[in-house]
Enzyme design. Structure first.
Site, PDB file in Angstrom:
ATOM      1  N   LYS A  10       0.803  -1.227   0.000  1.00  0.00           N
ATOM      2  CA  LYS A  10       0.000   0.000   0.000  1.00  0.00           C
ATOM      3  C   LYS A  10       0.838   1.281   0.000  1.00  0.00           C
ATOM      4  O   LYS A  10       0.349   2.341  -0.427  1.00  0.00           O
ATOM      5  CB  LYS A  10      -0.924   0.005   1.217  1.00  0.00           C
ATOM      6  CG  LYS A  10      -2.050  -1.021   1.127  1.00  0.00           C
ATOM      7  CD  LYS A  10      -3.172  -0.525   0.230  1.00  0.00           C
ATOM      8  CE  LYS A  10      -4.406  -1.420   0.325  1.00  0.00           C
ATOM      9  NZ  LYS A  10      -5.479  -0.939  -0.580  1.00  0.00           N
ATOM     10  N   SER A  24       1.187  -9.968  -0.153  1.00  0.00           N
ATOM     11  CA  SER A  24       1.001  -8.521  -0.229  1.00  0.00           C
ATOM     12  C   SER A  24       1.112  -7.756   1.080  1.00  0.00           C
ATOM     13  O   SER A  24       1.269  -6.542   1.060  1.00  0.00           O
ATOM     14  CB  SER A  24      -0.337  -8.215  -0.900  1.00  0.00           C
ATOM     15  OG  SER A  24      -1.394  -8.780  -0.169  1.00  0.00           O
TER      16      SER A  24
END
Lengths: 329, 329
Positions: free
Chosen positions: A55, A312
């Site tokens: 992110k 992720s």
């Protein structure tokens, strides 16, 4: 004109902005995982990215493009955690105030980290309050810019830099990716990675992994249009609790994604355990969704043998990780 | 003639043998760790090496040099775990039988993994049996070669490839290492890494980290000769429970090592926790000894700011990791 929100050039531009700010995470390989799956899996551990998740890429790419005036007034975001941390750190690095609206039941580790990066945190109740309304009110009051978690071209382009790196790192190893698997919530990561991968390696198939109860992307792709769902169940994958693909991400997913895998909490917990005990990597449930899909045999590789896998995020509460390690979940 | 057991050329030759077999582990950086220490720390996570520890490097380098006749009769080793796994996997890859003598109280994860790589395991009781005698008897009976855990030139040279990679990877980042820190048991890793680092970067200071109760290397360096100690206490660092530096490793340590840090179980547990929660890397206690020394402020950097750190192993029992994550240790 592709009609899509971003082009490959946007990802290349984002990579230029991120240089020296984001980590170029390595591409690593586990013979134990390869043996188990009968595949060659090249793992992109975005768990090792700044803030412990991909992110940061999108958030920094967005904030770096704000005008001096906008930077003075700062940014507002809402997020259960990883986007919050990405925006908070990017704001600190670029010298602007940030306020993050977070649910009261967000993982504590994510709330603390967001505060640790210097952001102001406004907690809300998922059941009785609307984070969108809270964020909009604060943004209006301060003249601040709202930074969406996924449905924004700069965010998508930033996340795409993970895919750009992956393809180039695989090439450096002499490997050609048959399939790329990423977790999927609102679709920012998958759309960005898909755009990069398809530009560099058109024959590579893109697969998303989403949690059971939040299979909005699968349903939307099957229907050919966005299908919001009403969340009925909780999932371990707090990072993937998105009820609908984005307006901007969905057309990209529709163009590029070959398939979706839906994983259960049990499969996700097994993947978090496998990551810690075999890969020696700490992954959070949502971050391990792609790995869970592979381990559960839910990824169609279309006969291919070389798989790129994005792990992720790694922001898991220590107590949850302990419970998973003890097979309590 | 240096009078030392290995030269830099031996490490380069080992690197050639390991190419395509061992992982070239990445060199990674954590801004959170850097900020905390006020240093730039470049981490070499050998946790991501095959078998989850650097030990594969030395074992493979040794076994690859056995003659066809020796390979037929196979190898014998004794080890609490990581060397066991390294020898077991190298033997499997090179197609020879391996028998490993392991203590009954070795971490279960290490015993299971060693068996998983196809080795025969002979368990012994630390208090009533001598692993050296058991191994010697079996080796004689089978005509098998004993593979020492650290006191062997090929083992030391193999471990040194981690240092060779580290210096070259740091150079590729434009970084010059002021200090390199590695855990230290018998000294195979530290001696090998020191030989590589000093050849490529003579001004870099080498620091070893060993657990309280097993500070035989510190005492020996202070005395200028090997000082065996009588183990009085247990340590979390099962991988570093060596009572004396090796005959071959010690002269190398004496020549190259600038200092030793001695870390307590509490400091080691804190480092394992920090690795999992901040670095998102699973490290075992012994593997985190260098990190523990840095976090505890026990590493003299001689005014330097750039530190290379080997995180040397990640084979921790899941239950122990869970206890550390829950602050139960």
């Amino acid at each position: 004109m592709s009609g899509l929100a971003i082009s490959f050039a946007d990802i290349e531009a984002a990579a230029g902005r991120l240089k020296g700010w984001a980590a170029e995470t390595p591409l690593i390989e586990s013979p134990a995982l390869n043996d188990r799956l009968g595949l060659r899996v090249l793992i992109k551990p975005e768990t090792l990215q700044r803030v412990g998740a991909f992110k940061f890429r999108g958030a920094f790419n967005r904030l770096a493009q704000l005008t001096p005036e906008e930077r003075t007034r700062g940014v507002v975001a809402f997020s259960s955690g990883n986007h919050a941390q990405g925006v908070a750190l990017a704001a600190r690095l670029l010298g602007m105030p940030a306020l993050i609206v977070m649910p009261a039941d967000a993982p504590r580790v994510k709330v603390e980290a967001t505060k640790g990066y210097g952001a102001e945190v406004r907690v809300y109740d998922r059941l009785t309050e609307s984070r969108e309304q809270i964020a909009a009110a604060i943004a209006q009051e301060r003249g601040a810019v709202i930074v969406p978690a996924f449905d924004d071209p700069h965010i998508i382009a930033g996340q795409g830099t993970a895919g750009l790196e992956m393809v180039r790192q695989a090439e450096a190893l002499g490997a050609a990716l048959d399939v790329v698997v990423t977790p999927c919530g609102g679709g920012g990561l998958l759309a960005g990675v898909a755009t990069a991968v398809k530009a560099l390696s058109p024959r590579t198939a893109l697969i998303g992994a989403e949690p059971a109860g939040y299979d909005d992307t699968l349903r939307s792709l099957q229907a050919g249009e966005r299908q919001p769902l009403t969340p009925r169940a909780r999932t371990l994958c707090d990072a993937l609790e998105s009820p609908c693909p984005g307006e901007l991400t969905f057309p990209i997913l529709l163009r590029h994604v070959a398939g979706m895998a839906v994983v259960t909490d049990t499969e996700v917990a097994a993947a978090v355990r496998f990551a810690a005990t075999t890969l020696k990597l700490v992954a959070e449930p949502g971050g391990a969704a792609g790995l869970a899909a592979l381990l559960a045999g839910k990824v169609d590789t279309f006969g291919g043998r070389t798989v790129g896998l994005v792990l992720s995020g790694g922001n898991i509460d220590p107590d949850l990780l302990a419970r998973i390690l003890r097979d309590e979940i």
